[in-house]
Scaffold this motif. Structure first.
Motif, PDB file in Angstrom:
ATOM      1  N   GLU A  12    -132.093 -13.101  15.812  1.00 32.69           N
ATOM      2  CA  GLU A  12    -132.133 -13.085  14.233  1.00 32.69           C
ATOM      3  C   GLU A  12    -131.332 -14.459  13.985  1.00 32.69           C
ATOM      4  O   GLU A  12    -131.429 -14.737  12.704  1.00 32.69           O
ATOM      5  N   SER A  13    -130.703 -15.043  14.914  1.00 35.60           N
ATOM      6  CA  SER A  13    -129.875 -16.279  14.548  1.00 35.60           C
ATOM      7  C   SER A  13    -128.749 -16.169  13.591  1.00 35.60           C
ATOM      8  O   SER A  13    -128.365 -16.614  12.619  1.00 35.60           O
ATOM      9  N   GLU A  14    -128.205 -14.899  13.570  1.00 41.47           N
ATOM     10  CA  GLU A  14    -127.099 -14.463  12.619  1.00 41.47           C
ATOM     11  C   GLU A  14    -126.144 -13.366  13.174  1.00 41.47           C
ATOM     12  O   GLU A  14    -126.276 -12.636  14.154  1.00 41.47           O
ATOM     13  N   ILE A  15    -125.086 -13.473  12.681  1.00 41.22           N
ATOM     14  CA  ILE A  15    -123.886 -12.500  13.218  1.00 41.22           C
ATOM     15  C   ILE A  15    -123.301 -11.619  12.086  1.00 41.22           C
ATOM     16  O   ILE A  15    -123.443 -11.876  10.893  1.00 41.22           O
ATOM     17  N   LYS A  19    -124.524 -13.323   8.451  1.00 34.58           N
ATOM     18  CA  LYS A  19    -124.042 -14.656   8.366  1.00 34.58           C
ATOM     19  C   LYS A  19    -125.239 -15.408   9.303  1.00 34.58           C
ATOM     20  O   LYS A  19    -124.936 -15.264  10.642  1.00 34.58           O
ATOM     21  N   LYS A  20    -125.910 -16.457   8.880  1.00 38.07           N
ATOM     22  CA  LYS A  20    -126.582 -17.173   9.593  1.00 38.07           C
ATOM     23  C   LYS A  20    -125.920 -18.014  10.622  1.00 38.07           C
ATOM     24  O   LYS A  20    -124.997 -18.806   9.978  1.00 38.07           O
ATOM     25  N   ILE A  21    -126.296 -18.426  11.712  1.00 36.42           N
ATOM     26  CA  ILE A  21    -125.689 -19.569  12.582  1.00 36.42           C
ATOM     27  C   ILE A  21    -126.762 -20.186  13.244  1.00 36.42           C
ATOM     28  O   ILE A  21    -127.687 -19.749  13.241  1.00 36.42           O
ATOM     29  N   ASP A  22    -126.245 -21.305  13.550  1.00 40.43           N
ATOM     30  CA  ASP A  22    -127.198 -22.232  14.307  1.00 40.43           C
ATOM     31  C   ASP A  22    -126.323 -22.593  15.861  1.00 40.43           C
ATOM     32  O   ASP A  22    -125.605 -23.513  15.799  1.00 40.43           O
ATOM     33  N   VAL A  23    -126.623 -21.731  16.885  1.00 36.10           N
ATOM     34  CA  VAL A  23    -125.853 -21.720  18.282  1.00 36.10           C
ATOM     35  C   VAL A  23    -126.950 -21.882  19.242  1.00 36.10           C
ATOM     36  O   VAL A  23    -127.824 -21.120  19.179  1.00 36.10           O
ATOM     37  N   ARG A  24    -126.606 -22.841  19.987  1.00 35.39           N
ATOM     38  CA  ARG A  24    -127.375 -23.044  21.353  1.00 35.39           C
ATOM     39  C   ARG A  24    -126.693 -22.222  22.431  1.00 35.39           C
ATOM     40  O   ARG A  24    -125.384 -22.459  22.598  1.00 35.39           O
TER      41      ARG A  24
END
Length: 471
Positions: free
Chosen positions: A273-276, A285-290
């Motif tokens: 979901e690209s969220e924590i 909360k949306k995040i953008d993490v590789r």
């Protein structure tokens, strides 16, 4: 001979004209000779050569001369000698004077009167020493050139296995796909992760590293995803988790196989979901993490045992990079040694230690390296700390335990080391002391015979016996 097929140049300093003439006649076939009738004139000759941008290959210097003796010459000349070997000659000097000269930086000592073959042998040994220096210097240049050309700063390797790693890491850096690094402990998985991040579009931010196996199980979720004030006893303030810290960049999850199964579910949701959602919060909360993960475990086996989620495995393992153990890339050991010696000598403030002999490199290449590159780095650092020489020698690795059952080649190499000839190839204290003791044992204490085994003169052996306090 020099590399360009010209004769090596030799400066002879002696106040006796007959001795200068005799030495010149004896050595002019193999050396370009310069003569100086005093230490002061010899010093001027050295300075003149330095001003012209060159150095003498070798210097023969008498120890007893008027106005300035050989000891004083060594003190005055040292700033201009670079690495030029100075061989002290004396018809009168005692062993104590010879020891003092060697402590001042003289390479060796020869007692007058000497035979031509004795002098040629001393010069031969000095030439071999210089050849070893050039070999180490050449290896360092190759290493520096390779590091300059490499796409990944700090990564060392010229083997085909490492070239494959560089290729895959380069491909990984071109996208944001999840990467799973696998391999034994100590192979350098974190280094590969940092290399991928350093050339990716996310390199403006620092990579966030976390060892999943080092965090207490009751704190892992809070460390990774954060919590809000009052979420649990002791949560007196909001806490930003490591995923939030890595927003816009890369997070490296080392030892991912140690993550508890209940946390694996939450990590899977983050990846999908690209969220924590911090502990105690009602909002995500949306995040953008590789994500780059690493493990030394066999995750497929853990999946079959119910210890690792199969869906998380496939989510992480979009691109797998398997890091080879050091025993499968032994050709990289010389480059790694030079890199770690340089790194350790700088950290330990021992700039005089700059290389390693071929014999020592062969020994290290025969070892199985169960601890891989990390073990090699630790052993090199310990050896640099304890060594008194310019280069690490076999004796500096005396405590290295060879597992012959796992590495048959190690057995062959240990046999070679045990059967070393008694010809000294290094002037360094530890290996010289070791070989002298062995020669004395073999000759039952006969120093004349021991000197022949060591291929040095009898007076030189006496000097070294006293220098190293050998009974």
């Amino acid at each position: 001979m020099n590399d360009n097929n010209t004769k090596p140049n030799l400066l002879i300093i002696d106040d006796e004209a007959n001795m200068r003439h005799m030495l010149s006649s004896m050595l002019k076939v193999d050396y370009e000779i310069d003569l100086a009738e005093s230490a002061a004139l010899g010093l001027e000759a050295i300075k003149h050569r330095v001003e012209s941008g060159s150095f003498y290959n070798f210097i023969l210097c008498d120890i007893r001369m008027p106005e300035m003796d050989g000891i004083a010459f060594l003190d005055h000349a040292r700033p201009f000698l670079k690495d030029t070997p100075v061989i002290i000659m004396s018809a009168y000097g005692t062993i104590d004077i010879a020891i003092e000269a060697m402590k001042k930086g003289a390479y060796d000592y020869i007692s007058k009167p000497f035979r031509k073959d004795e002098l040629l042998l001393v010069l031969k040994k000095a030439m071999e020493r210089e050849a070893l220096k050039k070999e180490n210097y050449s290896l360092k240049k190759q290493l520096d050139q390779y590091k300059h050309e490499a796409s990944f700063p700090g990564m060392i390797g010229r083997s085909s296995a490492m070239k494959k790693i560089f290729y895959l890491a380069g491909k990984a850096a071109e996208s944001d796909v999840s990467v799973l690094l696998t391999g034994e402990s100590g192979t350098g998985k974190e280094l590969v992760a940092k290399a991928i991040h350093s050339i990716s579009k996310r390199s403006a931010k620092e990579i966030v590293s976390v060892n999943c196996g080092a965090l207490p199980e009751n704190l892992i979720e809070s460390e990774l995803f954060g919590h809000v004030k009052g979420a649990f006893t002791g949560a007196s303030n909001d806490k930003k988790g490591l995923f939030a810290e890595a927003d816009g960049g890369t997070i490296f999850l080392d030892e991912i196989g140690e993550l508890p199964i209940n946390l694996q579910v939450k990590l899977l949701r983050v990846l999908q979901e690209s969220e924590i959602r911090p502990i105690g919060s009602v909002k995500s909360k949306k995040i953008d993490v590789r994500v780059i993960a690493a493990t030394s475990r066999n995750l497929r086996s853990d999946i079959s045992k119910g210890l690792f989620r199969e869906d998380l495995y496939y989510r992480l393992n979009v691109l797998n990079i398997s890091i080879p153990p050091l025993r499968e890339r032994l050709e990289d050991i010389p480059y790694l040694c030079i890199h770690f010696i340089k790194k350790s000598s700088e950290r330990l403030n021992k700039p005089d230690c700059y290389g390693i002999t071929p014999e020592a490199t062969n020994l290290l290449s025969s070892y199985n390296w169960p601890g891989n590159v990390r073990e090699l780095e630790n052993i090199i650092e310990r050896s640099v700390l304890l060594s008194d020489g310019e280069r690490l020698v076999v004796d500096d690795f005396a405590d290295l335990s060879i597992n012959m059952n796992k590495n048959a080649h190690a057995h062959d190499s240990i046999g070679v080391i045990n059967d070393l000839t008694f010809s000294i190839k290094d002037a360094h204290k530890k290996i010289e002391s070791y070989l002298i003791k062995k020669a004395l044992e073999k000759s039952c204490g006969n120093r004349t015979h021991a000197a022949k085994l060591l291929e040095i003169s009898h007076p030189s052996l006496l000097v070294k016996i006293k220098l190293y306090n050998i009974d």
